[in-house]
Enzyme design. Structure first.
Site, mmCIF file in Angstrom:
data_model
loop_
_atom_site.group_PDB
_atom_site.id
_atom_site.type_symbol
_atom_site.label_atom_id
_atom_site.label_comp_id
_atom_site.label_asym_id
_atom_site.label_seq_id
_atom_site.Cartn_x
_atom_site.Cartn_y
_atom_site.Cartn_z
ATOM 1 N N LYS A 66 64.882 56.661 43.850
ATOM 2 C CA LYS A 66 63.455 56.965 43.997
ATOM 3 C C LYS A 66 62.916 57.743 42.806
ATOM 4 O O LYS A 66 61.748 57.601 42.470
ATOM 5 C CB LYS A 66 63.186 57.699 45.317
ATOM 6 C CG LYS A 66 63.321 56.788 46.534
ATOM 7 C CD LYS A 66 62.460 57.214 47.693
ATOM 8 C CE LYS A 66 62.531 56.189 48.819
ATOM 9 N NZ LYS A 66 61.889 56.612 50.046
ATOM 10 N N LYS A 113 68.399 41.592 50.682
ATOM 11 C CA LYS A 113 67.944 41.835 52.055
ATOM 12 C C LYS A 113 66.415 41.791 52.128
ATOM 13 O O LYS A 113 65.727 42.060 51.140
ATOM 14 C CB LYS A 113 68.487 43.158 52.593
ATOM 15 C CG LYS A 113 67.830 44.399 52.040
ATOM 16 C CD LYS A 113 68.151 45.613 52.940
ATOM 17 C CE LYS A 113 67.212 46.745 52.587
ATOM 18 N NZ LYS A 113 67.105 47.775 53.582
ATOM 19 N N LYS A 124 60.586 45.719 53.170
ATOM 20 C CA LYS A 124 59.127 45.820 53.267
ATOM 21 C C LYS A 124 58.479 46.237 51.948
ATOM 22 O O LYS A 124 57.279 46.065 51.765
ATOM 23 C CB LYS A 124 58.702 46.749 54.400
ATOM 24 C CG LYS A 124 59.121 48.200 54.261
ATOM 25 C CD LYS A 124 58.627 48.972 55.470
ATOM 26 C CE LYS A 124 59.096 50.413 55.513
ATOM 27 N NZ LYS A 124 60.548 50.627 55.560
HETATM 28 P P1 ATP Z 1 62.127 49.877 51.973
HETATM 29 O O1 ATP Z 1 61.788 48.497 51.496
HETATM 30 O O2 ATP Z 1 60.959 50.810 52.007
HETATM 31 O O3 ATP Z 1 63.368 50.439 51.335
HETATM 32 P P2 ATP Z 1 63.372 48.700 54.211
HETATM 33 O O4 ATP Z 1 62.538 47.606 54.795
HETATM 34 O O5 ATP Z 1 64.484 48.266 53.301
HETATM 35 O O6 ATP Z 1 62.468 49.741 53.490
HETATM 36 P P3 ATP Z 1 64.338 50.996 55.678
HETATM 37 O O7 ATP Z 1 63.093 51.735 56.057
HETATM 38 O O8 ATP Z 1 65.148 51.505 54.537
HETATM 39 O O9 ATP Z 1 63.973 49.458 55.436
HETATM 40 O O10 ATP Z 1 65.294 50.826 56.904
HETATM 41 C C1 ATP Z 1 64.971 51.095 58.250
HETATM 42 C C2 ATP Z 1 66.040 50.510 59.139
HETATM 43 O O11 ATP Z 1 65.971 49.067 59.152
HETATM 44 C C3 ATP Z 1 67.464 50.834 58.728
HETATM 45 O O12 ATP Z 1 68.219 51.127 59.883
HETATM 46 C C4 ATP Z 1 67.981 49.569 58.086
HETATM 47 O O13 ATP Z 1 69.370 49.416 58.233
HETATM 48 C C5 ATP Z 1 67.230 48.489 58.841
HETATM 49 N N1 ATP Z 1 66.978 47.350 57.981
HETATM 50 C C6 ATP Z 1 66.181 47.335 56.889
HETATM 51 N N2 ATP Z 1 66.135 46.122 56.340
HETATM 52 C C7 ATP Z 1 66.951 45.330 57.084
HETATM 53 C C8 ATP Z 1 67.355 43.945 57.006
HETATM 54 N N3 ATP Z 1 66.868 43.138 56.068
HETATM 55 N N4 ATP Z 1 68.175 43.468 57.947
HETATM 56 C C9 ATP Z 1 68.651 44.264 58.918
HETATM 57 N N5 ATP Z 1 68.334 45.568 59.043
HETATM 58 C C10 ATP Z 1 67.498 46.105 58.141
#
Ligand code: ATP
Ligand code: LTN
Length: 339
Positions: free
Chosen positions: A121, A203, A206
């Site tokens: 970050k 993965k 968002k």
């Molecule tokens: P950012 O893009 O802001 O990093 P993110 O969408 O990757 O956010 P997080 O907010 O970091 O998601 O994660 C929240 C929860 O959702 C965590 O428990 C993470 O393991 C789960 N998660 C995030 N993306 C996935 C995915 N593609 N598949 C399964 N679980 C996910």
């Protein structure tokens, strides 16, 4: 006299917070939030909107206010029952900031410097490498320890922070006497790993710049169908789960997670049919899964009075639990208590 077994077994506490920075994706939902709902009878759930964590990155106040409200509403809309779970907004419970300070003074600079999320970050927001971003994990430790949580459901990205929480808690308990439950990471049994629709080696996330790479929980049916139609696949034109077919594997995982069908069943269902049919079926299934959530979200967002009431109820209960742990920690450290 009859020997009655009156022992009450306390349910284990499962705790997680979610940042109000953008709408969760289908990945967040299938990988995390849907499981919170499924676990709500087995565990005492504690789920909150991490709005104090959100400002470690600059936020626009009006937008932040909207997103906090919406994320709280979404916790309810996905099916978390406020009678069975403790649902609240982090900033409504001042003990998070208070315990955070005590933990800051028991967390080492070196430990925080090793956090990969901090490194990532700070590279991404080079113009705003603030103290809060650095101390993020000790606030997260406060979130967890205040409620004496037994389990924290974690994805790979949060494992390091959970490990640090355990270290901080063990150190505190060692120095000042037993104060905090040592939380354990909880690896979800049915943890679907949803991948980007545009690059299935990554993965679904968002914060991806390409909106076609993810399904937002707020996407309407047309958008969902369109995004799945555009999903990157391969040229074999055969729906089967196999190495090298990341795109189709991803769609099969999503379809399976929603319909409970096995890969064999899915292969049989789409034998001899093209990817177009399959993509439409996946899109329809996802839209159908999200429809009731979106309907509940709309109702909640239209009834601010009810939402505010639910926030107040949650905050009150959370304050009660958190204040007890905070007082315990303060006392152990030598503070003068007024009651
Ligand atoms: P950012 O893009 O802001 O990093 P993110 O969408 O990757 O956010 P997080 O907010 O970091 O998601 O994660 C929240 C929860 O959702 C965590 O428990 C993470 O393991 C789960 N998660 C995030 N993306 C996935 C995915 N593609 N598949 C399964 N679980 C996910
Ligand atoms: N850091 C987490 C959000 C978070 C959290 C927590 C998760 C804040 N406090 C306590 C579990 C327990 C994230 O960004 N996903």
């Amino acid at each position: 006299m009859e020997n009655q077994n009156t022992e009450i077994v306390r349910k284990k506490r499962m705790l997680s917070l979610i940042q109000p920075t953008g709408t969760p994706t289908l990945g967040n939902y299938l990988g995390a939030q849907r499981n919170w709902v499924r676990m709500q009878d087995e565990f005492d759930g504690i789920y909150a909107v991490a709005d104090l964590h959100a400002i470690t990155v600059r936020q626009e106040p009006a937008k932040l206010r909207q997103q906090i409200t919406e994320m709280f509403a979404l916790l309810l809309a996905i099916g978390l029952d406020p009678e069975k779970n403790l649902l609240f907004v982090q900033s409504h419970v001042p003990a998070h900031s208070q315990l955070c300070w005590l933990l800051n003074c028991n967390t080492q600079f070196g430990e925080l410097s090793r956090m990969t999320q901090f490194k990532d970050k700070s590279a991404k927001h080079a113009d705003n490498i603030n103290l809060g971003l650095f101390a993020y994990p000790s606030l997260m430790a406060a979130d967890i320890l205040l409620y004496q949580a037994d389990y924290v459901p974690v994805g790979a990205d949060q494992k390091q922070h959970c490990e640090l929480t355990r270290n901080i808690a063990e150190r505190f308990n060692g120095i000042y006497g037993n104060t905090f439950t040592i939380p354990e990471p909880y690896i979800m049994k049915t943890c679907a790993r949803v991948r980007s629709l545009q690059d299935p080696t990554k993965k679904m996330s968002k914060s991806d710049e390409n909106v076609n790479s993810y399904i937002s929980l707020k996407d309407d049916k047309d958008t969902i169908l369109r995004k799945f139609r555009r999903a990157v696949t391969d040229s074999e034109a055969c729906v089967r789960y196999a190495e090298g077919k990341d795109g189709i594997n991803n769609l099969m995982e999503i379809y399976s997670a929603i319909t409970n069908k096995s890969y064999d069943e899915i292969e049989a269902e789409f034998a001899g049919r093209g990817y177009g049919d399959f993509k439409t079926a996946v899109g329809e299934a996802v839209a159908e899964e999200l429809r009731p959530i979106q309907e509940r979200l709309a109702v909640l967002m239209n009834d601010k009075a009810q939402l505010t009431q639910l926030m107040k109820d949650g905050a009150e209960k959370a304050q009660y639990v958190a204040a007890k742990t905070l007082a315990k920690a303060q006392k152990k450290m030598g503070y003068v208590m007024l009651k």
